[in-house]
Design an enzyme around this catalytic site. Structure first.
Site, mmCIF file in Angstrom:
data_model
loop_
_atom_site.group_PDB
_atom_site.id
_atom_site.type_symbol
_atom_site.label_atom_id
_atom_site.label_comp_id
_atom_site.label_asym_id
_atom_site.label_seq_id
_atom_site.Cartn_x
_atom_site.Cartn_y
_atom_site.Cartn_z
ATOM 1 N N GLU A 64 30.245 3.152 51.126
ATOM 2 C CA GLU A 64 29.795 1.950 51.968
ATOM 3 C C GLU A 64 30.406 1.525 53.297
ATOM 4 O O GLU A 64 29.625 1.369 54.202
ATOM 5 C CB GLU A 64 29.413 0.702 50.977
ATOM 6 C CG GLU A 64 28.627 1.109 49.946
ATOM 7 C CD GLU A 64 28.748 -0.078 48.695
ATOM 8 O OE1 GLU A 64 29.435 -0.079 48.020
ATOM 9 O OE2 GLU A 64 27.769 -0.893 48.764
ATOM 10 N N ARG A 71 29.015 -10.381 47.308
ATOM 11 C CA ARG A 71 29.724 -9.420 48.235
ATOM 12 C C ARG A 71 29.530 -10.100 49.542
ATOM 13 O O ARG A 71 30.320 -10.076 50.691
ATOM 14 C CB ARG A 71 29.317 -7.975 48.059
ATOM 15 C CG ARG A 71 30.046 -7.086 48.898
ATOM 16 C CD ARG A 71 29.880 -5.725 48.422
ATOM 17 N NE ARG A 71 30.340 -5.289 47.251
ATOM 18 C CZ ARG A 71 31.701 -4.683 46.958
ATOM 19 N NH1 ARG A 71 32.356 -4.649 48.466
ATOM 20 N NH2 ARG A 71 32.504 -4.530 45.851
#
Lengths: 761, 184
Positions: free
Chosen positions: A707, A305
């Site tokens: 997030e 990520r």
């Protein structure tokens, strides 16, 4: 019939979290004995003094594990109880069981071990130099950065540090395991991943997964910390239950939890950014040294990520980014809201900050010039689709009155010598989906009971993010009934199987869709029946507000009556739903594909006021414009943005996670690890959702929320830096450093003071 | 004889009024000199609303009222509470203005006053103590009074707002009670 709202239970003190469940007759408490230094070789365990303490005491070691002594999924490098070498301070060596928690703690302290201390490494770059990695490095490229740098008018290079972050879920880690007949176990676990815990217990106890039932009740916060790392406490409790035949509870106290569990990965990175004379980015290179800690845990997924978010919300035609998972002797770092993206985004923002100073560009203009737009592609080949970068930035500039604000701050700073103000803008672009394809699936089980009330089970764990509330809304809207008729159950592996962790912001996307599929199935059956009852065409019937409607007209047929009739007619009132996010693919070898279902956009502006004598500061205002799609529940989404921003701001400017050189955590209590409170937060946080921005890629045109907004906090770092740069530093009190400014997050008052005094440039 | 035994056991014990009811605890069986008030309330009496989270007075999750003022029950020894009046969140009525305000909190721009709910009982009791002492605090006073409570979910704006709304409820009820024909 009206179910008690969860908040009302909280407000009467009635919600039962793990530690609030009443003790059962004969329950034992398990306390692990953990390793005393960062790396060592276990030569022997002597439990005689512990066993002499009380008749209820027993001590379990690696040899008591009936199955495989292994928790690691991606890499088998994490034993449940150490047998041989350990690799971090706080690793479990043995489990003491006793009739009370205090007896168990005393017993654990009385277990003697014989060991050799081995040399440990705690620094990521030092680990890299000695070739100590979890897995080989990973690189993503696009274009030809090497040749593009030669065409650049300006090239900036430097180093960026970002610190770890402790989750401080207010409810600590724990589990209660009950031994059932036939060697089966039933476990209540404080986990985001009940199926993962089930798998870990089956593996370590040598049982089939059907012998292990795991339930996750409402959690008192998790934030990623209970995604992978809840498994060992549950597996220890289950081991205790299996060996003693009794119910065993393992529940950590705060200091144990802080010392023994993983946190957000610290990163040390090098960047090189090249731009043309107009400030267009031509090339970017970055090397990330991820401090992965002692075990693999989720580090590869977190690193991926970071790489996917290396360019953040910017168009970078030529790019090369490399990530290294450095194995050190610290507790395995793990998932934390943002999952590697914040670390990558911080590096490109630092590079842009350095470039703006070098090129004399306005930081906002520079960002606008390089902002992603429709028609661009991400560096891994996915086309930029339905891009909302410019819309959210423009609206943030408006909302914050940026031009006036900037002028006010500049004039304030010329008028004040000892107090300085600063501001920063930060656009975000966050990809939604697990980057590991298999995890993008989920199931649901819906029952309509004979009285018309509805029970919905999914794989989603409620941990404060109100996913249960969203699923309740989705089910009620789908069935056309009042929300009060729908109860969302705790998460159980026997109800919904083979689920993945409630994580990656996908909780409501995946589980909401699965619940929707099950509800649609039942609704279809009921409407077929209604069509026969009313002599109508099924296609013209709907259920709204608890009544069957035909075209625009409300019929006499009520939900409860319809359900009652369905049961008499022997129509199945239960359904299983399943969802697998469509359209995802990724070629790991080529590092090309479409790993994300869609992206979330947004922008924040943060202002800060600095005491130029002391280095202390406060945040004044924050303006956030966030792309939420069509919000399923405004309050829930607003709370998620605010809370994620608070955690991001804490990571950027306050939370100071420190280990000493020997791998001992120094900030292991809440008196030594400061985190955001009411006074830390900006006096005014204005959050606005982007209007008219439905998302066709997710349930009810919404967007994932958990997030992405954490990234907004990074603006806090740059707002303070902006204020620091306004300080007159022509009379340094300490010897000035000749090193270039090294970006180092969190921006604590100590670092700010160093900067003011000229120690940092 | 029996009477004397009872008296001497009382000498070696404590009495605490918890949520309106006097409770006796004997030293030895029920508690030791080092038993905390939090432990006594949670483990002996089953008032599990309060949470022991940091166990060192740094998070506020264990806050209860002692004679109407906020105390961190993980930092108070049970024996220190001898003779005092303790109130936990279980002892607040559902129509307590603070409880109501936290439950109702839903406002554009501020959001809810709780997410995971773990810190909630502590915040409610701290807010209750503030409003006992100062029924109409300013926002700055709210922030100061609640500065020792941690909400990791971070819904601070909603929490502060709920406390101010509770203060308004108290004022409205007073006005209602004072007005002719008003409800008591």
């Amino acid at each position: 019939m009206k179910p008690t709202k969860e908040s009302e239970l909280n407000l009467s003190g009635a919600t039962r979290y793990l530690d609030d469940l009443p003790a059962t007759e004969g329950m034992l408490y398990g306390v692990p004995l953990t390793s005393p230094c960062a790396r060592g070789l276990l030569r022997g365990i002597d439990a005689s003094a512990a066993l002499a303490l009380d008749a209820s005491v027993s001590v379990l070691t690696a040899s008591d594990i009936p199955g495989e002594n292994q928790l690691g999924e991606a890499v088998s490098d994490e034993s449940l109880l150490v047998d041989g070498e350990w690799s971090y301070l706080g690793q479990c060596l043995a489990l003491a069981l006793a009739a009370t928690p205090s007896l168990a703690r005393k017993a654990a302290a009385l277990v003697r071990i014989v060991y050799d201390e081995l040399e440990a490494v705690t620094d990521a770059r030092a680990a890299a130099e000695s070739g100590s990695f979890i897995l080989p490095s990973r690189t993503m490229r696009s274009g030809d950065p090497a040749s593009a740098f030669s065409r650049c008018a300006i090239v900036v290079e430097g180093r960026v540090e970002s610190g770890g972050q402790e989750h401080v879920y207010l409810e600590a880690q724990g589990a209660i395991a009950e031994s059932l007949e036939g060697g089966r176990v039933r476990v209540v676990s404080g986990t985001q991943a009940p199926s993962g815990v089930q798998r870990a217990i089956a593996r370590t106890l040598g049982l089939g997964m059907h012998d292990v039932e795991v339930e996750a009740r409402r959690l008192g916060g998790a934030f990623g910390g209970k995604e992978d790392q809840a498994a060992q406490w549950a597996a220890l409790a289950a081991l205790g239950a299996a060996r003693t035949g009794k119910t065993v509870k393992v529940y950590l106290n705060r200091r144990e939890d802080m010392n023994w569990t993983g946190k957000r990965h610290p990163y040390s990175s090098d960047y090189k950014l090249g731009l043309d004379a107009e400030g267009r980015i031509l090339a970017y290179e970055a090397d990330y040294y991820q401090n992965s800690g002692a075990c693999c845990d989720l580090s590869p997924a977190i690193l991926s990520r970071t790489l996917f978010h290396a360019a953040s919300a910017y168009r970078i035609p030529n790019l090369r980014v490399t990530g290294r998972m450095c194995r050190t002797n610290l507790p395995p770092f793990t998932a934390f809201r943002g999952f590697g993206a914040p670390q990558g985004v911080f590096v490109i923002e630092c590079a842009l900050d350095a470039a703006a100073r070098e090129g004399g560009w306005d930081p906002v203009e520079l960002r606008l010039k390089n902002l992603l737009a429709e028609g661009d592609s991400f560096h891994f080949g996915q086309p930029v689709a339905d891009c909302r970068a410019r819309r959210t930035v423009d609206r943030t500039l408006e909302l914050s009155r940026w031009t006036e604000l900037r002028a006010e701050i500049d004039s304030f700073n010329s008028a004040h010598r000892l107090v300085k103000r600063g501001a920063a803008i930060l656009p975000i672009c966050f990809g939604v989906s697990f980057t590991k394809l298999v995890m993008n699936q989920g199931g649901a089980l819906v029952h309509v009971y004979g009285d018309g009330s509805v029970s919905v089970s999914t794989g989603a764990v409620e941990m404060g993010q109100q996913v249960a509330r969203k699923i309740q809304v989705i089910a009620a809207r789908s069935l056309g009934i009042p929300e009060g008729l729908v109860r969302v159950e705790s998460t159980r592996t026997a109800s919904v199987a083979n689920t993945y962790s409630t994580a990656a912001s996908t909780g409501s996307d995946i589980n909401g869709m699965a619940a929707l599929a099950a509800c649609e199935e039942i609704r279809g059956r009921l409407l077929g029946l209604a069509a026969r009852m009313l002599g109508a065409d099924k296609g013209e019937l709907r259920i709204e507000s608890g009544f069957v409607t035909k075209g625009c007209e409300i019929t006499e047929l009520a939900w409860k009556e319809l359900v009652d009739k369905a049961h008499l007619d022997r129509i199945d009132l239960s359904a299983h739903g399943f969802y697998a996010t469509p359209g995802l693919f990724y070629d790991m070898k080529a590092e090309r594909g479409s790993p994300f279902a869609y992206h979330v956009y947004g922008c924040s502006a943060v202002t800060a006021t600095l005491d130029a004598l002391r280095g202390t500061y406060r945040f004044d205002e924050a303006f956030i414009v966030h792309d939420v799609g069509e919000s399923i529940d405004y309050d829930v989404d607003l709370g998620q943005v605010e809370g994620a921003f608070a955690q991001g701001l804490g990571w950027a400017a306050l939370e100071d996670l420190r280990y000493d050189e020997r791998g001992r955590l120094l900030s292991d209590t809440l008196s030594t690890y400061k985190l955001p409170d009411l006074r830390f937060m900006p006096s005014a946080v204005k959050i606005e959702f982007l209007e008219g921005a439905p998302n066709p890629k997710a349930v009810m045109r919404s967007k994932a929320i958990g997030e992405p907004p954490l990234l907004y906090g990074i603006a806090g770092y740059f707002a303070i830096l902006d204020a620091l740069r306004a300080v007159d530093r022509t009379h340094p009190t300490k010897a000035p450093s000749s090193a270039p400014y090294a970006y180092d997050l969190p921006m604590t008052p100590e670092k700010a003071l160093d900067f003011i005094q000229g120690v940092r440039r | 004889m029996q009477k004397n035994e009872a008296a001497s056991s009382r000498e070696r014990g404590i009495r605490i009024r918890v949520n309106g009811q006097w409770r006796d605890f004997a030293l030895g069986d029920d508690l030791s000199a080092s038993t905390t008030l939090a432990y006594l309330l949670r483990e002996r009496l089953g008032f599990t609303g309060l949470k022991v989270s940091c166990d060192e007075g740094a998070c506020g999750a264990c806050t209860v009222l002692e004679d109407g003022a906020a105390v961190l029950s993980c930092m108070v020894l049970a024996v220190e509470a001898d003779g005092h009046d303790i109130q936990t969140i279980e002892g607040l009525p559902a129509d307590d203005p603070v409880v109501e305000a936290f439950a109702e909190q839903s406002e554009p721009g501020f959001g809810t006053a709780l997410q995971c709910g773990y810190c909630t009982p502590g915040f409610v009791m701290t807010a209750r103590a503030l409003l006992n002492a100062n029924p109409s605090p300013t926002l700055a006073e709210v922030k100061e009074a609640l500065g020792g409570n941690i909400c990791r979910c971070g819904c601070y704006a909603g929490i502060a707002r709920a406390v101010l709304n509770a203060s308004a409820k108290i004022a409205a009820r007073k006005a209602g009670a004072a007005a002719p024909g008003g409800r008591a």
